[in-house]
Write a protein that holds these residues in place. Structure first.
Motif: not given
Length: 245
Positions: A135-140, A198-201, A219-224, A229-231
């Motif tokens: 959650g906080w990683n997403l906020v960042t 992030d996703l391409g590399p 497991g982390y890849s969706w956050i970046p 996209l939201i930002g």
């Protein structure tokens, strides 16, 4: 301006490949064992990514030098680009990011072979949090990418048909913005601020024959991806604030 979508695709692909070649390259130089820049520090990474953006913007002005799906989302919401241009840009950015990451691997092949830590190898390709908290990683990532896209919209960089309005000076403005975001907001997550970056590399890491590479941390890849996209979307929605008065 009538847009040739083929040239538009090539422009975004070349720019994003250049971005990832130089951006991923500075991470490799700082992180991998036995390089000349080993342990050069996070500030070197910040400046390296800023200059990578500068180079990517310079070589992709036909398409407005978007280089980032979050920027493209913001431009779509503001009406600066249409749906066809948006989807072509997204495809080109992802392909270009993969190509750039592969070139980094080729340039540093012997150092990847010598590097003992799988996490360090993955860190050359994609971001990861200092403290894992979804959650906080997403906020960042949302906050950092909002800053990126909102400021870009503020000085008009990336508008279709205009490219970077001030030529090299406009590209420098974007580069310094990225350096500032990295120095100020990059600590918690490594500031992906770009889904393609992030996703391409990360895809390249998964498919390349990297010695002892370990997991690609899907497991982390969706956050970046989701965070930027939201930002970018929030920045696009907030863009009318830029013209008040």
């Amino acid at each position: 301006m009538d847009t040739n979508l083929g040239l538009y695709f090539v422009s975004e692909l070349i720019g994003t490949a250049m971005l990832l070649l130089l951006g991923g390259g500075v991470v490799a130089n700082v992180a991998l064992t036995k390089t000349k820049g080993n342990a050069g520090g996070f500030l070197l990474v910040n400046f390296g990514w800023g200059l990578a953006v500068f180079a990517g913007v310079i070589v992709s002005q036909y398409s407005g030098a978007q280089l980032n799906p979050a920027v493209s989302v913001g431009l779509l919401i503001t009406g600066a680009i249409g749906a066809a241009q948006f989807f072509v840009a997204i495809a080109a950015q992802l392909v270009g990011a993969i190509i750039g990451a592969v070139l980094v691997f080729l340039a540093y092949k012997k150092h990847f072979d010598e590097e003992p830590d799988p996490a360090t190898k993955l860190g050359v390709f994609s971001t990861g949090p200092g403290i894992r908290s979804a959650g906080w990683n997403l906020v960042t990532e949302i906050i950092a990418t909002f800053v990126l896209v909102f400021v870009i919209l503020g000085f008009g960089a990336g508008k279709l048909g205009e490219g970077v309005n001030l030529g090299a000076l406009g590209a420098l403005a974007v580069a310094l913005l990225v350096v500032g975001i990295g120095a100020s907001l990059g600590g918690p997550t490594g500031y992906a601020i770009n889904p393609a970056r992030d996703l391409g590399p990360r895809i390249a890491h998964a498919i390349l024959p990297i010695k002892g590479k370990g997991t690609s941390d899907w497991g982390y890849s969706w956050i970046p991806v989701v965070g930027p996209l939201i930002g970018g979307a929030i920045a696009g929605i907030a863009a009318p604030l830029l013209t008040l008065g």
